[in-house]
Write an enzyme that holds these catalytic residues in place. Structure first.
Site, short mmCIF file in Angstrom:
data_model
loop_
_atom_site.label_atom_id
_atom_site.label_comp_id
_atom_site.label_asym_id
_atom_site.label_seq_id
_atom_site.Cartn_x
_atom_site.Cartn_y
_atom_site.Cartn_z
N VAL A 1 64.50 94.82 5.92
CA VAL A 1 64.41 96.24 6.23
C VAL A 1 65.70 96.76 6.86
CG1 VAL A 1 63.25 97.92 7.75
CG2 VAL A 1 61.91 96.34 6.37
N THR B 1 58.01 91.39 13.06
CA THR B 1 56.77 91.44 13.86
C THR B 1 55.73 90.55 13.17
OG1 THR B 1 56.22 93.51 12.69
CG2 THR B 1 57.09 93.72 14.91
N ARG C 1 59.47 98.73 -0.60
CA ARG C 1 58.95 97.48 -1.16
C ARG C 1 60.12 96.57 -1.49
NH1 ARG C 1 56.60 100.06 -6.34
NH2 ARG C 1 58.54 101.14 -5.97
N GLU C 2 60.01 95.31 -1.12
CA GLU C 2 61.04 94.36 -1.53
C GLU C 2 61.10 94.35 -3.05
OE1 GLU C 2 60.35 90.55 0.29
OE2 GLU C 2 60.27 91.45 2.28
N CYS D 1 54.14 91.31 4.50
CA CYS D 1 53.52 92.44 5.20
C CYS D 1 52.00 92.46 5.16
CB CYS D 1 54.07 93.75 4.65
SG CYS D 1 55.81 93.98 5.05
N1 LIG Z 1 60.04 93.22 4.39
C1 LIG Z 1 59.43 94.31 4.00
O1 LIG Z 1 59.21 94.53 2.81
C2 LIG Z 1 59.00 95.35 5.00
C3 LIG Z 1 58.62 96.62 4.56
C4 LIG Z 1 58.23 97.56 5.50
C5 LIG Z 1 58.21 97.24 6.85
N2 LIG Z 1 58.57 95.98 7.25
C6 LIG Z 1 58.57 95.68 8.68
O2 LIG Z 1 59.91 95.72 9.15
C7 LIG Z 1 60.11 94.76 10.18
C8 LIG Z 1 61.24 93.82 9.81
O3 LIG Z 1 60.86 93.10 8.66
P1 LIG Z 1 61.92 92.25 7.81
O4 LIG Z 1 61.18 91.79 6.59
O5 LIG Z 1 63.16 93.03 7.67
O6 LIG Z 1 62.15 91.02 8.81
P2 LIG Z 1 63.29 89.92 8.72
O7 LIG Z 1 62.73 88.72 9.37
O8 LIG Z 1 63.81 89.83 7.33
O9 LIG Z 1 64.48 90.52 9.62
C9 LIG Z 1 64.45 90.62 11.00
C10 LIG Z 1 65.86 90.37 11.51
O10 LIG Z 1 65.92 90.73 12.88
C11 LIG Z 1 66.77 89.82 13.55
N3 LIG Z 1 66.47 89.91 14.99
C12 LIG Z 1 65.36 89.54 15.66
N4 LIG Z 1 65.45 89.83 16.96
C13 LIG Z 1 66.66 90.41 17.15
C14 LIG Z 1 67.35 90.94 18.27
N5 LIG Z 1 66.80 90.94 19.50
N6 LIG Z 1 68.59 91.44 18.09
C15 LIG Z 1 69.17 91.44 16.88
N7 LIG Z 1 68.55 90.97 15.76
C16 LIG Z 1 67.32 90.46 15.89
C17 LIG Z 1 66.46 88.50 12.91
O11 LIG Z 1 67.49 87.56 13.08
C18 LIG Z 1 66.29 88.91 11.42
O12 LIG Z 1 67.51 88.82 10.71
C19 LIG Z 1 58.75 94.07 10.37
O13 LIG Z 1 58.04 94.70 11.39
C20 LIG Z 1 58.07 94.31 9.03
O14 LIG Z 1 56.67 94.30 9.13
C21 LIG Z 1 58.97 95.04 6.37
#
Ligand SMILES: NC(=O)c1ccc[n+]([C@@H]2O[C@H](COP(=O)([O-])OP(=O)(O)OC[C@H]3O[C@@H](n4cnc5c(N)ncnc54)[C@H](O)[C@@H]3O)[C@@H](O)[C@H]2O)c1
Length: 439
Positions: free
Chosen positions: A11, A86, A154-155, A263
């Protein structure tokens, strides 16, 4: 605008690159040094179509950069987005907010001038209040607002989704923050994308309600698929027949091995937990989770049944591991549970996925990985198609059959048609389409 993005994952990276492309000045911060180093070398740590070109172009234009230092990244930022993970908290299904709260605590002493802190992570209702409290506690003089701006991309189609959203949801409690968010999203409003301003709590809940509804829709059609199998009907026709009704809509009505991914499983679990805590249960979602949780067993039974009741010592080729095509994300992919079941029953699994094998390898001990679909088919007694990557839609069927020991094709995504599989000499099984299956 000057924007800082905490978290450069699926994201954060997409959002950061797209904001930069809108013309904003963006710094993405990640506390995973390996991730920052990879990005620093001009490489993209995840597979997402179009992302590499977008990142490169905006880096070259001087609008996007990466850092491991929060202080460096947020210096001068007018808005700081939190886009950290999360995941599900072990044991109780609640969203684990450790990373969100850690980011808020680290950010608090760095705030200078008015800053809007925007929560983009998917978080339970009330998290914005807690983020606000944490920052105020750590830095009582800070001038800031906390906004909820959940993400719906969406990924696999993330850039298109972000730049052409069905809607942008902004949960905001004050006028100053509203103006900042309106400015950030102005390029989208100019393109007529609806930006919906609402309260922070409503925005937080909208995200969970959306994912829960979609998970429920998938689960509904999966139950209809089982019913169609029992009744001698075709679930694809049922999906078409109901989906043509605007009130229902035709998407998310593909029967298959159950929902998975980063998700839906965690967000449905978190919503159930929140609802229980608030004393207002969401029983439809509780049931959705239970039905989906049993789905992989039904898929395993289908595979075992097609192989005559036992898979022990039998070689099975698996096509597709990621939870959906066009991503390398293996989080909660249905393939993990199905392969685990088959493995436990003594099957020998050889798998291929265009992008997911690196992430899958540590999650699937004992599984061998092939170099192509035909490699996987070699000496196999069955092929199981689990993820509908485009390359699996146009397989060279004679070549596949020639490589196999016995030509059995189990299509858990209903990609193929009976007549073409019959013509190619396969026994064929699919989901919710008994008339399509070849005995
Ligand atoms: N992946 C999806 O398709 C999607 C879609 C909509 C919403 N979301 C939501 O978005 C959020 C992130 O999802 P994601 O898939 O991108 O997760 P992810 O695990 O791919 O990325 C999270 C990143 O945050 C970094 N991080 C964690 N704590 C940190 C901090 N204190 N300082 C700096 N960097 C930090 C991690 O190293 C990681 O690279 C989640 O809550 C998820 O539910 C995800």
């Amino acid at each position: 605008m000057k924007i800082a993005m905490i978290g450069a994952g699926y994201v954060g990276l997409v959002t950061g690159a797209c904001f930069a492309d809108f013309g904003h000045e963006v710094v993405c911060i990640d506390n995973n040094p390996e991730r920052v180093a990879t990005l620093g070398r001009g490489e993209i740590p995840i597979f997402e179509p179009g992302l590499e070109a977008l990142v490169r172009a905006n880096e070259a234009a001087g609008r996007l950069r990466f850092t491991g230092s929060l202080a460096d990244g947020v210096f001068g930022a007018e808005a700081v987005f939190i886009a950290v993970g999360t995941p599900s908290r072990r044991g109780d299904g609640h969203a684990d907010l450790t990373y969100v709260y850690a980011a808020a605590r680290e950010l608090a002493p760095l705030l200078k001038g008015y800053v809007v802190v925007v929560d983009k992570s998917t978080v339970p209702v009330g998290t914005g209040d807690e983020v606000e409290r944490l920052i105020r506690e750590a830095n009582p003089n800070a001038d800031f607002s906390v906004v909820s701006n959940p993400e719906f991309l969406r990924e696999g189609a993330a850039i298109e989704d972000f730049t052409h959203p069905d809607r942008v949801v902004v949960g905001v409690e004050d006028e100053r923050a509203r103006a900042v968010l309106a400015e950030i999203y102005r390029p989208l409003t100019l393109n007529q994308a609806p930006v919906m301003m609402t309260s922070r709590r409503s925005a937080e809940l909208i995200k969970y309600a959306a994912n829960a509804f979609l998970a429920m829709k998938i689960t509904f059609i999966n139950e209809m698929a089982d019913l169609a199998e029992a009744a001698g009907a075709n679930v694809q026709d049922i999906a078409r027949g109901i989906g043509a009704d605007n009130r229902i809509g035709g998407t998310f009505l593909n029967a298959g091995p159950g929902y998975g991914g980063s998700c839906f499983p965690k967000d449905t679990a978190a919503l159930v937990r929140t609802a229980q805590e608030l004393g207002s249960r969401v029983r439809l979602i509780e049931t959705t989770i239970a039905i989906n949780g049993a789905r992989h067993q039904a898929m395993t039974a289908k595979i075992v049944g097609a192989l005559g009741g036992s898979v022990s010592g039998r070689r099975i080729g698996v096509l597709g591991l990621t939870f959906k095509p066009n991503t390398d994300d293996m989080r909660d992919a249905p393939s993990l549970a199905i392969i685990g079941d088959l493995h436990d029953r003594g099957a020998e699994i050889v798998a291929y996925d265009p992008e997911g094998m690196e992430a899958a390898r540590p999650l699937l001990p004992g599984v061998r990985f092939g170099a192509s679909p035909y490699d996987v088919a070699h000496d196999a007694e069955a092929i199981v198609l689990i993820t509908e990557w485009t390359v699996f839609r146009s397989l060279d069927l004679p070549r596949l059959k020639a490589a196999m020991r016995t030509p059995l094709f189990i299509d858990l995504r209903n990609v193929y048609r009976r007549h073409e599989m019959e013509r190619a000499g396969f026994r064929y099984r699919s989901v919710g389409r008994p008339g399509e299956d070849v005995n």
